[in-house]
Design a protein around this motif. Structure first.
Motif, PDB file in Angstrom:
ATOM      1  N   ARG A   1      -7.931  -3.744  -2.079  1.00  0.00           N
ATOM      2  CA  ARG A   1      -8.538  -4.037  -0.772  1.00  0.00           C
ATOM      3  C   ARG A   1      -9.934  -3.434  -0.662  1.00  0.00           C
TER       4      ARG A   1
ATOM      5  N   PRO B   1       0.642   5.401   5.342  1.00  0.00           N
ATOM      6  CA  PRO B   1      -0.639   6.055   5.629  1.00  0.00           C
ATOM      7  C   PRO B   1      -0.666   6.822   6.947  1.00  0.00           C
TER       8      PRO B   1
ATOM      9  N   TYR C   1     -13.071  14.169  11.258  1.00  0.00           N
ATOM     10  CA  TYR C   1     -13.342  12.751  11.510  1.00  0.00           C
ATOM     11  C   TYR C   1     -13.830  12.533  12.941  1.00  0.00           C
TER      12      TYR C   1
ATOM     13  N   ALA D   1     -10.368   4.392   4.292  1.00  0.00           N
ATOM     14  CA  ALA D   1      -9.210   4.391   5.196  1.00  0.00           C
ATOM     15  C   ALA D   1      -8.964   3.006   5.780  1.00  0.00           C
ATOM     16  N   ARG D   2     -10.034   2.307   6.079  1.00  0.00           N
ATOM     17  CA  ARG D   2      -9.885   1.009   6.748  1.00  0.00           C
ATOM     18  C   ARG D   2      -9.550  -0.115   5.776  1.00  0.00           C
ATOM     19  N   THR D   3      -9.603   0.166   4.483  1.00  0.00           N
ATOM     20  CA  THR D   3      -9.189  -0.843   3.512  1.00  0.00           C
ATOM     21  C   THR D   3      -7.885  -0.442   2.826  1.00  0.00           C
ATOM     22  N   GLU D   4      -7.795   0.799   2.383  1.00  0.00           N
ATOM     23  CA  GLU D   4      -6.610   1.246   1.653  1.00  0.00           C
ATOM     24  C   GLU D   4      -5.571   1.905   2.557  1.00  0.00           C
ATOM     25  N   GLY D   5      -5.935   2.198   3.797  1.00  0.00           N
ATOM     26  CA  GLY D   5      -4.962   2.733   4.759  1.00  0.00           C
ATOM     27  C   GLY D   5      -4.957   4.234   4.854  1.00  0.00           C
ATOM     28  N   ILE D   6      -5.011   4.910   3.725  1.00  0.00           N
ATOM     29  CA  ILE D   6      -4.885   6.368   3.707  1.00  0.00           C
ATOM     30  C   ILE D   6      -6.175   7.023   4.213  1.00  0.00           C
ATOM     31  N   ILE D   7      -6.029   7.967   5.137  1.00  0.00           N
ATOM     32  CA  ILE D   7      -7.167   8.763   5.594  1.00  0.00           C
ATOM     33  C   ILE D   7      -7.279   9.964   4.659  1.00  0.00           C
TER      34      ILE D   7
ATOM     35  N   ASN E   1      -6.710  -3.248  12.245  1.00  0.00           N
ATOM     36  CA  ASN E   1      -7.898  -3.135  11.395  1.00  0.00           C
ATOM     37  C   ASN E   1      -7.749  -4.002  10.141  1.00  0.00           C
ATOM     38  N   PHE E   2      -6.554  -3.972   9.527  1.00  0.00           N
ATOM     39  CA  PHE E   2      -6.341  -4.770   8.319  1.00  0.00           C
ATOM     40  C   PHE E   2      -6.527  -6.270   8.583  1.00  0.00           C
TER      41      PHE E   2
ATOM     42  N   MET F   1      -4.057   0.880  12.536  1.00  0.00           N
ATOM     43  CA  MET F   1      -4.240   0.572  11.120  1.00  0.00           C
ATOM     44  C   MET F   1      -4.007  -0.922  10.874  1.00  0.00           C
TER      45      MET F   1
ATOM     46  N   MET G   1      -8.240  15.932  11.028  1.00  0.00           N
ATOM     47  CA  MET G   1      -8.742  14.860  11.880  1.00  0.00           C
ATOM     48  C   MET G   1      -9.906  15.315  12.737  1.00  0.00           C
TER      49      MET G   1
ATOM     50  N   LEU H   1       0.836  -1.206   0.000  1.00  0.00           N
ATOM     51  CA  LEU H   1       0.000   0.000   0.000  1.00  0.00           C
ATOM     52  C   LEU H   1       0.870   1.256   0.000  1.00  0.00           C
TER      53      LEU H   1
ATOM     54  N   PHE I   1       1.673  16.184  11.995  1.00  0.00           N
ATOM     55  CA  PHE I   1       0.999  16.072  13.294  1.00  0.00           C
ATOM     56  C   PHE I   1       1.748  16.843  14.378  1.00  0.00           C
TER      57      PHE I   1
ATOM     58  N   HIS J   1      -4.315  14.104   1.726  1.00  0.00           N
ATOM     59  CA  HIS J   1      -4.524  13.291   2.931  1.00  0.00           C
ATOM     60  C   HIS J   1      -5.231  14.124   3.996  1.00  0.00           C
TER      61      HIS J   1
ATOM     62  N   LEU K   1     -14.215   6.450   5.744  1.00  0.00           N
ATOM     63  CA  LEU K   1     -13.759   5.440   6.702  1.00  0.00           C
ATOM     64  C   LEU K   1     -13.658   4.072   6.041  1.00  0.00           C
TER      65      LEU K   1
ATOM     66  N   TYR L   1      -9.320   4.374  12.589  1.00  0.00           N
ATOM     67  CA  TYR L   1      -9.065   2.994  12.161  1.00  0.00           C
ATOM     68  C   TYR L   1      -9.855   1.981  12.988  1.00  0.00           C
TER      69      TYR L   1
ATOM     70  N   HIS M   1      -4.562  14.322   7.292  1.00  0.00           N
ATOM     71  CA  HIS M   1      -3.863  14.455   8.575  1.00  0.00           C
ATOM     72  C   HIS M   1      -4.058  15.823   9.224  1.00  0.00           C
TER      73      HIS M   1
ATOM     74  N   MET N   1      -7.316  10.764  17.262  1.00  0.00           N
ATOM     75  CA  MET N   1      -8.406  10.676  16.288  1.00  0.00           C
ATOM     76  C   MET N   1      -8.049   9.721  15.144  1.00  0.00           C
TER      77      MET N   1
ATOM     78  N   LEU O   1     -17.214  10.761  14.001  1.00  0.00           N
ATOM     79  CA  LEU O   1     -17.274   9.575  14.854  1.00  0.00           C
ATOM     80  C   LEU O   1     -18.098   9.833  16.111  1.00  0.00           C
TER      81      LEU O   1
ATOM     82  N   TYR P   1      -4.861  14.834  17.662  1.00  0.00           N
ATOM     83  CA  TYR P   1      -4.996  14.410  16.266  1.00  0.00           C
ATOM     84  C   TYR P   1      -4.666  12.938  16.062  1.00  0.00           C
TER      85      TYR P   1
END
Lengths: 455, 455
Positions: B88, A108, B425, B376-382, A150-151, A147, B422, A77, A420, B417, B373, A178, B419, A173, B429, A170
């Motif tokens: 993914r 990521p 997000y 992010a939870r499949t490809e990783g990148i937020i 989650n995968f 992360m 957040m 990825l 961050f 991205h 989400l 994830y 970052h 969050m 959530l 941050y």
């Protein structure tokens, strides 16, 4: 003239194995001791916290350990990560040195931490673990493991140092995005957390407390939860060697070999992952690359600590290991902006420094941020506070080359971006950061609490 | 089976030219009108704000415009950017569709904005400009231009909407780290800012006010300062086409051609940069790729606005252009987390939508964060909040393919991205975000303020 800036490996060149420096360590490893009995631990003792596959990696002496295909599929990825020639920085410094850097900030979560997080999640999943626990300071490690879990469809509890949880929300969050749970440590979820809160209901927490909470939850879970650590241990450094292995291939593309390899050190995983493949070349192929570990002057375990047996955590629940330590009672100064704050150091890195195979240097934080801005304003990327220590040393060495006229090849690891961490830059630009030298008498005092062991 | 995730172009494949869709536009461009006289403007009028080279690009009908070598050298710090197959995500959706995405978040500031920032800084420098002014909302554009001005040794004043300056300080800090000056707008540095403050000393500011301040500073600088805009204008979209040109090459590597191309739209620069090269193929090679512009339901200029002449800014200082607009008095709802809040739209994109060459869709924000989400939870990148609109549409189309069994090729642009975003997000959530439909009567009201023109 058009110059090449990036050396990019095709996915097919993603390394198929991690490098295990235990195979080539010129010194025998010290035993790992039980925190109560102070006798060498058995794999069974560790198996409360870790799956057997990771424990076996911890003590393996095989030179290469295959990266499982499901781990490689996740690595893809973002890996292989790019490797840059810092032409613009070289020009700004007016140095004949060739400066290169590996960039792990493209992951990521913006750092190198997923390299081991993904591996640890995979091996735990394979062993039937349903949930992991871990601690995190500012959240870099917690977000990487969130992360990764989650995968692989695993739950995760993260014990995040309360002061960071409140002041640096941050990454908290990110962890929650994830799907993991984050608790501000100390919590009332553990015996140890409750004991801390009983003494001080307003405790800001510390990494030591958070480790103890995460370990306690796993150790008392009846086997349903395991614990995961983001640095220090051999298997963690092993997983990070994918970085250095890629760099070796990328340097081949550039047609160069380094005179100097530089990485920052906190617990040692970034340093080990980057430098160990070059140490292999030094050990087995007669290369003479200078290997430099850059650490903060405010948390100087390698340069001012003692090479001795000490606990891995403040609460004396973690095993005793031989390492460079400032004492497990050491509390890093909160004025320090960076994340390299652990009292100890990877036993492997410690042994290599102790025996002269790695040179350790400490750097003051004002000098690191000055270097970081020079870097950001030439190369574009704003570095995380941790790799600024490596950048400082790299710039210093490049400036020496300017004096001597030598065109040395200097390679360092840019292990994360600073998106961050902008508050640290803000504080620096406002003149609010100061340098800090840990007083010698306080280090002396902390050393008086080292455990007495028979090894 | 080992699958390929990334399609990486060597630096030598970095496009040498931008694509100018004016050469192939199937409809004639509407004139740009002077805000006071309401007559077509001359290049001389615009030259108060922009260097002649950019004005000439604005009206050029040459199909390809060479990217100057100094701009390409800066691009090489992060370009070509990676192109991913979302294996993914496909698996999670259980869709036969092939989903691909371009990732612009690898730029040093984390978005696509530097593609034009670097070009604009270069042309200004070449024209002898010593300083630029600009506005920024949450700071994405300001940070990109700050980096670019630093590279070319130019000063930069950024007028940042006060509420963002105070509530989202991280990108402000990024701007300052690159050495630019940032002011919370409205300021007392301009006549317009002072007039706003006189009416409301606690004004939170708006993009419209910030634009007017930045324009005023440049226009009254006696030629020492020029103004730079991060979207809407033709030359801005032109510079962004480096994205789509790379994607064409990367799709060749993947051996596919898209059935659908999707990008989010605020002012149109991300959309234009990504989609225009595919429109060229539609126009000149008979391709029939469906081109979709995804915009927020809370700021729906393409889907609910009027295609009409309107001012580019609230203060009626900017030129009048023909575009999809919600009215220059439109104030986007603050509940919307994304940055796609402009009342108008690129005239080029507007004309293409108006004449049916591009399909516009609006998306609600809760649906975008749900999609984000999943991604992010499949490809990783937020993802940043802006591209989540494209992700939502891509996922919807992939789910349609699941129903029909079609293996359509869906390509979208992940332009940044998340970052720095957040908090959005976190709000999602915590269930604090809501959807918002702009009331029809308010849009109606805003339309009553459109200027009356003779064209």
């Amino acid at each position: 003239m058009s110059e090449q800036y990036k050396y990019i490996l095709d996915e097919s060149k993603l390394p198929k194995a991690w490098y295990n420096i235990n195979a080539d360590m010129p010194v025998a490893p010290a035993p790992v001791l039980h925190p109560q009995t102070k006798e060498p631990v058995t794999p069974d003792f560790l198996s409360v916290l870790f799956p057997m596959s990771l424990i076996m990696q911890e003590i393996s002496t095989e030179r290469y350990i295959e990266i499982p295909e499901p781990v490689r599929e996740v690595y893809k990825l973002w890996r292989p990560t790019p490797f840059f020639r810092a032409h613009r920085l070289e020009k700004a410094l007016d140095t004949p040195a060739h400066i290169y850097y590996k960039y792990e900030g493209v992951s990521p979560v913006g750092s190198h931490k997923p390299n081991t997080a993904v591996a640890q999640a995979f091996y735990n999943k394979e062993a039937g673990t349903h949930a992991l626990t871990t601690e995190t300071g500012a959240g870099q490690w917690g977000s990487a493991l969130a992360m990764a879990c989650n995968f692989f469809g695993m739950d995760l509890e993260v014990y995040m140092v309360k002061v960071s949880y409140n002041q640096k929300p941050y990454r908290r969050m990110v962890i929650e995005s994830y799907g993991a749970e984050v608790y501000a440590s100390p919590t009332d979820r553990t015996n140890y957390g409750r004991s801390v809160l009983a003494q001080d209901p307003d405790s800001p927490g510390s990494l030591g407390i958070a480790i103890s909470e995460a370990v306690e939850v796993a150790a008392t879970s009846g086997g349903t939860k395991k614990y995961s650590l983001g640095s220090v241990l051999n298997h963690v450094l092993l997983h990070q060697t994918v970085i250095g292995e890629e760099v070796l291939l990328q340097l081949e593309m550039a047609g160069e070999y380094p005179d100097m390899v530089i990485a920052c050190t906190g617990g040692g995983s970034n340093f080990g992952g980057f430098a160990f493949p070059f140490l292999r070349k030094n050990f087995t192929e007669g290369k003479q690359t200078k290997i430099i570990a850059a650490e903060p002057a405010a948390s100087p375990s390698l340069t001012r600590g003692k090479y001795a047996f000490d606990y891995g955590d403040t609460a004396q629940m973690a095993p005793i290991v031989k390492m460079h330590t400032l004492g497990h009672t050491f509390v890093p100064p909160t004025i320090h902006a960076g994340g390299l704050r652990y009292h100890g150091m990877s036993p492997q890195v410690s042994a290599l420094v102790e025996h002269g195979f790695v040179e350790a240097r400490s750097v003051n934080q004002l000098a690191t941020f000055e270097a970081a801005l020079t870097f950001a304003r030439t190369e574009g990327i704003i570095p995380a506070p941790e790799p600024t220590h490596a950048i400082r040393v790299a710039i210093d060495e490049a400036l020496k080359c300017k004096e001597t006229g030598e065109a040395k090849v200097i390679v360092f690891n840019l292990c994360g971006h600073g998106h961050f961490d902008m508050a640290a830059y803000d504080a620096y630009l406002k003149g609010q950061l100061v340098d800090y030298e840990y007083p010698a008498e306080e280090i002396e005092e902390a050393m008086s609490h080292l455990p007495e062991v028979a090894f």
